[in-house]
Design a protein around this motif. Structure first.
Motif, mmCIF file in Angstrom:
data_model
loop_
_atom_site.group_PDB
_atom_site.id
_atom_site.type_symbol
_atom_site.label_atom_id
_atom_site.label_comp_id
_atom_site.label_asym_id
_atom_site.label_seq_id
_atom_site.Cartn_x
_atom_site.Cartn_y
_atom_site.Cartn_z
ATOM 1 N N ILE A 59 -33.699 2.135 -63.431
ATOM 2 C CA ILE A 59 -34.287 3.601 -63.341
ATOM 3 C C ILE A 59 -35.676 3.572 -62.647
ATOM 4 O O ILE A 59 -36.115 4.388 -62.138
ATOM 5 C CB ILE A 59 -34.561 4.056 -64.730
ATOM 6 C CG1 ILE A 59 -34.854 5.571 -64.806
ATOM 7 C CG2 ILE A 59 -35.443 3.304 -65.701
ATOM 8 C CD1 ILE A 59 -34.418 6.223 -66.102
ATOM 9 N N ASN A 60 -36.502 2.213 -63.011
ATOM 10 C CA ASN A 60 -37.621 2.134 -62.249
ATOM 11 C C ASN A 60 -37.728 2.090 -60.970
ATOM 12 O O ASN A 60 -38.701 2.531 -60.159
ATOM 13 C CB ASN A 60 -38.271 0.709 -62.903
ATOM 14 C CG ASN A 60 -39.717 0.511 -62.631
ATOM 15 O OD1 ASN A 60 -40.330 1.405 -62.036
ATOM 16 N ND2 ASN A 60 -40.187 -0.824 -62.502
ATOM 17 N N GLN A 61 -36.682 1.168 -60.440
ATOM 18 C CA GLN A 61 -36.208 1.059 -58.674
ATOM 19 C C GLN A 61 -36.173 2.462 -58.448
ATOM 20 O O GLN A 61 -36.478 2.692 -57.272
ATOM 21 C CB GLN A 61 -35.176 0.121 -58.554
ATOM 22 C CG GLN A 61 -35.878 -1.224 -58.766
ATOM 23 C CD GLN A 61 -34.538 -2.117 -58.689
ATOM 24 O OE1 GLN A 61 -33.474 -1.862 -58.394
ATOM 25 N NE2 GLN A 61 -34.935 -3.565 -58.815
ATOM 26 N N PHE A 85 -31.388 8.450 -60.170
ATOM 27 C CA PHE A 85 -32.495 8.645 -61.403
ATOM 28 C C PHE A 85 -31.831 9.701 -62.182
ATOM 29 O O PHE A 85 -31.713 9.654 -63.216
ATOM 30 C CB PHE A 85 -33.796 9.148 -60.649
ATOM 31 C CG PHE A 85 -34.753 9.422 -62.068
ATOM 32 C CD1 PHE A 85 -35.178 8.492 -62.559
ATOM 33 C CD2 PHE A 85 -35.001 10.797 -62.286
ATOM 34 C CE1 PHE A 85 -36.132 8.750 -63.811
ATOM 35 C CE2 PHE A 85 -35.986 11.322 -63.328
ATOM 36 C CZ PHE A 85 -36.304 10.124 -64.295
ATOM 37 N N GLU A 121 -33.342 3.815 -71.776
ATOM 38 C CA GLU A 121 -33.843 3.068 -70.688
ATOM 39 C C GLU A 121 -33.843 1.736 -70.759
ATOM 40 O O GLU A 121 -33.717 1.034 -69.863
ATOM 41 C CB GLU A 121 -35.281 3.533 -69.948
ATOM 42 C CG GLU A 121 -36.339 3.484 -70.827
ATOM 43 C CD GLU A 121 -36.523 4.542 -71.910
ATOM 44 O OE1 GLU A 121 -37.498 4.570 -72.927
ATOM 45 O OE2 GLU A 121 -35.783 5.730 -71.982
ATOM 46 N N THR A 162 -34.093 -2.294 -65.133
ATOM 47 C CA THR A 162 -35.001 -2.200 -63.972
ATOM 48 C C THR A 162 -34.442 -1.074 -63.044
ATOM 49 O O THR A 162 -35.127 -0.558 -62.172
ATOM 50 C CB THR A 162 -35.522 -3.265 -63.110
ATOM 51 O OG1 THR A 162 -34.269 -3.810 -62.502
ATOM 52 C CG2 THR A 162 -36.337 -4.310 -64.058
ATOM 53 N N VAL A 195 -36.964 5.308 -59.392
ATOM 54 C CA VAL A 195 -38.259 6.427 -59.282
ATOM 55 C C VAL A 195 -39.038 5.641 -58.295
ATOM 56 O O VAL A 195 -39.578 6.634 -57.340
ATOM 57 C CB VAL A 195 -39.104 6.177 -60.659
ATOM 58 C CG1 VAL A 195 -40.224 6.805 -60.513
ATOM 59 C CG2 VAL A 195 -38.324 6.925 -61.591
ATOM 60 N N HIS A 196 -39.377 4.622 -58.023
ATOM 61 C CA HIS A 196 -40.247 3.871 -56.683
ATOM 62 C C HIS A 196 -39.408 4.002 -55.627
ATOM 63 O O HIS A 196 -40.298 4.109 -54.475
ATOM 64 C CB HIS A 196 -40.461 2.436 -57.137
ATOM 65 C CG HIS A 196 -41.484 2.245 -58.065
ATOM 66 N ND1 HIS A 196 -42.816 2.601 -58.034
ATOM 67 C CD2 HIS A 196 -41.317 1.817 -59.240
ATOM 68 C CE1 HIS A 196 -43.652 2.159 -59.403
ATOM 69 N NE2 HIS A 196 -42.576 1.665 -60.233
ATOM 70 N N GLN A 197 -38.262 4.071 -55.406
ATOM 71 C CA GLN A 197 -37.626 4.003 -54.018
ATOM 72 C C GLN A 197 -37.339 5.624 -53.843
ATOM 73 O O GLN A 197 -36.586 5.933 -52.574
ATOM 74 C CB GLN A 197 -36.366 3.323 -54.037
ATOM 75 C CG GLN A 197 -36.925 1.761 -54.156
ATOM 76 C CD GLN A 197 -35.582 0.959 -54.071
ATOM 77 O OE1 GLN A 197 -34.548 1.381 -54.077
ATOM 78 N NE2 GLN A 197 -35.665 -0.187 -54.262
ATOM 79 N N THR A 198 -37.497 6.582 -54.643
ATOM 80 C CA THR A 198 -37.409 7.923 -54.499
ATOM 81 C C THR A 198 -35.659 8.291 -54.363
ATOM 82 O O THR A 198 -35.500 9.071 -53.471
ATOM 83 C CB THR A 198 -38.228 8.695 -53.453
ATOM 84 O OG1 THR A 198 -37.759 8.093 -52.108
ATOM 85 C CG2 THR A 198 -39.622 8.596 -53.476
#
Length: 167
Positions: free
Chosen positions: A21-23, A33, A14, A19, A25-28
């Protein structure tokens, strides 16, 4: 063309993605992902830093040389053991028990004195063996196998004997 660029991207973990992968997850965004996870390397050696370890070979002999230790105490007697034990006996008669102990600590004597020429067997067992068994123990060379043409040799010897008996 895009497949080759993804292969050259060398996405291992990762940290390479940043960022993204982080985005995801947060934006579903499940598809993004899943795609990023699928591109990670399956090889654990890619994720784990591996260093070359130089293996140092340490043997009993090397350690004894390094720490300047004497040879270990012999477990079984040999011809030199008799001279050592005679010297220790002399030290005992001349200087007493402390002198004999000091002599033993400087040059240790064998732990056991087994009889010689019994092939590692106790005397009572060795002398209970038959002469054939003692001979087999004394043989240094293993027995040779029977020759491959033994049958032909026996037939030839039998025929030769028959011819000589008739003549």
């Amino acid at each position: 063309m895009q497949v080759h660029t993804l292969d050259k991207a060398a996405i291992i973990n990762e940290l390479k993605v940043g960022t993204g992968i982080n985005q995801a997850v947060h934006q579903t965004r499940r598809a993004d992902f899943a795609l990023m996870l699928a591109m990670f390397s399956n090889d654990v050696r890619d994720n784990t830093p591996v260093e070359q370890i130089d293996e140092v070979i340490t043997t009993d002999k090397l350690l004894r040389q390094r720490f300047q230790l004497q040879e270990p105490q012999a477990l079984q007697n040999d011809q030199s053991s008799y001279a050592i034990s005679a010297e220790q006996a002399k030290q005992f008669h001349d200087g007493g028990l402390s002198s004999a102990k000091l002599s033993h600590y400087l040059v240790p004597d064998a732990l056991t004195y087994l009889p010689e020429d019994t092939h590692g067997l106790p005397e009572d067992i060795y002398f209970n063996l038959s002469g054939h068994e003692r001979r087999h123990l004394a043989d240094k060379e293993p027995k040779k196998l029977l020759p491959a043409d033994l049958y032909q040799q026996l037939v030839f010897a039998n025929r030769h004997d028959q011819i000589r008996a008739q003549a």
